[in-house]
Design an enzyme around this catalytic site. Structure first.
Site, PDB file in Angstrom:
ATOM      1  N   GLU A 105       0.990  -1.194  -0.154  1.00 44.92           N
ATOM      2  CA  GLU A 105       0.003  -0.327  -0.178  1.00 44.92           C
ATOM      3  C   GLU A 105       0.165   1.268   0.397  1.00 44.92           C
ATOM      4  O   GLU A 105       0.373   2.187  -1.132  1.00 44.92           O
ATOM      5  CB  GLU A 105      -1.431   0.035   1.175  1.00 44.92           C
ATOM      6  CG  GLU A 105      -2.325  -0.795   1.015  1.00 44.92           C
ATOM      7  CD  GLU A 105      -3.284  -1.369   2.344  1.00 44.92           C
ATOM      8  OE1 GLU A 105      -4.022  -0.899   1.973  1.00 44.92           O
ATOM      9  OE2 GLU A 105      -2.973  -1.187   3.052  1.00 44.92           O
ATOM     10  N   GLU A 125      -4.343  -9.388   3.830  1.00 51.00           N
ATOM     11  CA  GLU A 125      -5.203  -8.623   5.348  1.00 51.00           C
ATOM     12  C   GLU A 125      -6.297  -9.761   5.374  1.00 51.00           C
ATOM     13  O   GLU A 125      -6.969  -9.559   6.728  1.00 51.00           O
ATOM     14  CB  GLU A 125      -5.433  -7.880   5.027  1.00 51.00           C
ATOM     15  CG  GLU A 125      -4.087  -6.402   5.166  1.00 51.00           C
ATOM     16  CD  GLU A 125      -3.777  -5.931   3.890  1.00 51.00           C
ATOM     17  OE1 GLU A 125      -2.914  -4.992   3.742  1.00 51.00           O
ATOM     18  OE2 GLU A 125      -4.034  -7.000   3.270  1.00 51.00           O
TER      19      GLU A 125
END
Length: 694
Positions: A105, A125
């Site tokens: 990210e 995640e």
């Protein structure tokens, strides 16, 4: 954490340095933010490179900070990403190795991304019951397209960087020295306009229909977990909403999930797997023995599966049997299993041939004497084990590790059949051994520390989750299973059906109910264990319904009938009126009047039986920690991952509520009157308002 900021002429290099995976904890985030401010304030700096120390760019956010105030201390990861994108000078993410979660990210928020060809990229995640929470669901679809992003985010699977060469995700792959490549690239782009990923438009014709189909596909593969479908929802927001609104929607979903029991359970499992590899009195630097060749005794289902683990890891195996027919059958089964993987596209023919070339079948003990590790997988009977270990003591070289795959028998007694008990250890694989992740490492009273260090390291090499157990009947898993089974049997005596019990447990999340498991594994296996226990523990009351089935030859799928019946060549369980008749007859014989039993009672009795026995195991020191017990049940017994294991589930319910339920069950006069006596540890923790997993 060492120095993170260095100048290389007109390029500032910020190094993510937080071993072992450069997790983006609060201290590292602060250092990176300060580095960007410093570079932007320096007129001599034309570009900024962010790279990682060691073999990783960044493994992502520091999971230990989740649900703590540290996660909210500025700069947060989202703030850091925004800072990179807002930099007046181009920021280049130089992905030198593993780049996952928050690390990916962060790179997506930079102006450019370059990477080592084989650097693994992932947003994992979902495996923690979450979605990416720092823009991953909004930026990745813009960088690589919706389909590729959906696959990555809903599975969490890593993809090598080279796959994205030429996309907005990876501008260039670097074959040589990463720093040299990064400095060259930085100077090329310095002063040129850059387009941020957030500004890329997403084109997806007929998006509603696409996402409806995606939800169905993901739901079918998600095994009842919530997060994968929430990933789809967040990616749909990336398509339907402006970027800033999509970011807010992503954050709302992330905040919802991070508070969920499911995410807490999956994070518990994540840390539990890592904790399981640590043995308090065996230091990490304990010398290990060299394992270059393995021998396996017994070419049956278990022995063949064990063999495949080592062949697949590139370790030669000598497979010993007593009869040529059994040996040939075992080798053929191993080859057939590998061929099945080739047909499913999970293995190449080249790797199949390589694995089979490492296999040396034999009928002679002399051919295994040079092995560094020998594992017996013979019939589960002490007399048979004794014969094998006395022979091994004669033929195996000094220093060889002698392992038993026993699932219930006394490892100390087996070790006593040799003159080298320090070399004996239990390696309890689970069937099918080439697939199941769990390996119970049973530590005998005299097992040497270097043996323990060696087998724990070897478990990682063959991709097993190793959990240490002390010696007792059934070790951790099967000792607890005995209590679980007894409750299942009591429940059908009292009025439930096998189908209802299985359905209730499967709705709770078990991969398979107890009666289906029995039919799959073979009911005769449990029967043999019960017959031994009837002799050793005559005071323990057992239901005899299972024995009645076995006396009729109803061993399960292999005989076409067990708790269910099976059509030839099929595995679908079909309820059988003949079983109902056996149960009814037994109830009448025992004077039991059947009653209606709720699914909630079924689940609570079965799962609390596991937790109570787990408390005894923990208190006796058979297990090192509560999370080890949870790992045994998550990886070896089909306990639902979203529940975190029997000990974690009891913690979630509240131990005081578990004890209260056990007192209610104890008021039921059926079965064993002492069954529901709370373990002292459970009673104490409940009274103090504490948990098993502190």
């Amino acid at each position: 954490m060492s120095e993170t900021y260095r100048l290389h002429g007109d390029v500032a290099v910020i190094t993510l340095d937080n071993p072992p995976v450069n997790g983006l904890g609060q201290k590292l985030r602060t250092a990176v933010a300060e580095g960007m401010d410093r570079a932007n304030a320096d007129p001599a700096v034309k570009a900024i490179v962010i790279t990682g120390a060691g073999s990783a760019f960044s493994g992502g956010a520091d999971i230990r900070e989740f649900n703590t105030p540290k996660a909210l201390v500025e700069p947060t990861l989202r703030t850091l990403i925004d800072k990179a994108g807002a930099s007046a000078k181009p920021v280049i993410a130089a992905i030198n190795g593993t780049c996952m979660g928050g690390g990916l990210e962060l790179s997506l928020g930079c102006h450019y991304r370059i990477a080592k060809t084989d650097a693994p990229l992932a947003l994992p995640e979902v495996k923690l019951g979450l979605i990416p929470g720092a823009g991953g669901t909004q930026r990745l679809p813009r960088a690589v397209g919706v389909e590729a992003a959906l696959n990555m985010i809903t599975t969490g699977a890593p993809v090598p960087a080279v796959k994205f060469k030429g996309t907005a995700l990876i501008h260039e792959v670097i074959e040589g020295d990463m720093l040299e490549g990064a400095l060259r690239f930085a100077r090329q782009v310095a002063g040129k306009p850059a387009r941020l990923v957030r500004d890329i438009a997403i084109e997806l014709p007929d998006a509603p229909a696409y996402f409806e189909a995606a939800r169905k596909t993901v739901a079918a593969a998600s095994k009842g977990l919530t997060a994968p479908l929430k990933c789809v929802e967040a990616i749909e927001a990336a398509v339907a909403l402006p970027f800033d609104e999509g970011i807010r929607r992503e954050r709302d979903i992330f905040t919802e999930l991070i508070q969920s029991t499911e995410s807490h359970a999956l994070r518990h499992a994540f840390f539990g797997e890592r904790a399981a590899s640590k043995i308090p009195d065996v230091p990490a630097d304990t010398p290990t023995r060299r394992i270059e060749r393995v021998a396996v005794i017994g070419a049956g289902t278990m022995g063949g599966g064990i063999t495949m683990n080592f062949l697949s890891a590139g370790i030669p195996v000598t497979l010993l049997e007593m009869k040529q027919e059994a040996l040939d059958k075992g080798v053929a089964t191993i080859r057939r299993n590998y061929e099945g993987s080739v047909k499913r596209g999970k293995l190449t023919l080249e790797k199949l041939d390589k694995a089979m070339a490492l296999l040396a079948p034999t009928l002679a003990y002399d051919d295994i004497k040079g092995a560094d590790l020998v594992i017996e997988a013979v019939f589960e009977e002490m007399g048979v084990k004794e014969g094998v270990f006395r022979k091994l003591d004669e033929v195996m070289k000094p220093g060889a590790i002698l392992a038993t795959n026993t699932s219930t028998l006394d490892v100390d007694r087996i070790a006593a059949f040799t003159k080298r008990p320090q070399d004996v250890v239990g390696l309890h694989f689970f069937s099918p051994a080439n697939i199941m992740k769990l390996l119970e490492v049973v530590r005998g009273a005299k097992t040497a520390k270097d043996v323990m260090a060696t087998v724990m390291a070897l478990a990682k090499k063959i991709r097993k989750t190793a959990v240490v157990s002390g010696v007792c009947d059934g070790f951790i898993g099967n000792r607890m299973l005995e209590r679980y089974q007894r409750q299942c049997f009591y429940l059908i005596e009292e009025g439930a059906t096998p189908q209802q019990v299985d359905r209730a447990l499967e709705n709770f999340g078990f991969a398979m109910g107890l009666f289906r498991v029995g039919d799959l594994a073979g009911n005769d296996i449990g029967w043999a264990v019960r017959k031994r226990r009837y002799v050793e523990n005559p005071e323990v009351p057992y239901s005899k319904i299972a024995d009645r089935l076995c006396e009729m030859g109803r061993f399960g799928q292999k005989t076409g009938a067990g708790w269910y019946r099976y059509e030839p060549g099929k595995r679908d369980p079909i309820p059988d009126p003949a079983v109902d008749a056996i149960i009814d007859a037994y109830r009448k014989e025992m004077g039991i009047k059947p009653r209606a039993i709720s699914d909630d009672e079924i689940v609570d009795r079965c799962v609390y039986a596991l937790a109570n026995e787990g408390a005894l195991i923990l208190e006796e020191g058979i297990a090192q920690r509560a999370s080890d017990i949870d790992m045994v049940y998550l990886t070896g017994y089909g306990f639902p991952l979203k529940r975190g294991g029997p000990m974690f589930h009891a913690d979630t319910v509240g131990l005081e509520r578990v004890v209260a339920a056990m007192k209610r069950f104890a008021a039921n006069p059926h079965g064993d009157p002492g069954f529901w006596e709370p373990a002292p540890l459970l009673a104490r923790l409940a009274a103090e308002g504490k948990k098993f997993n502190a």
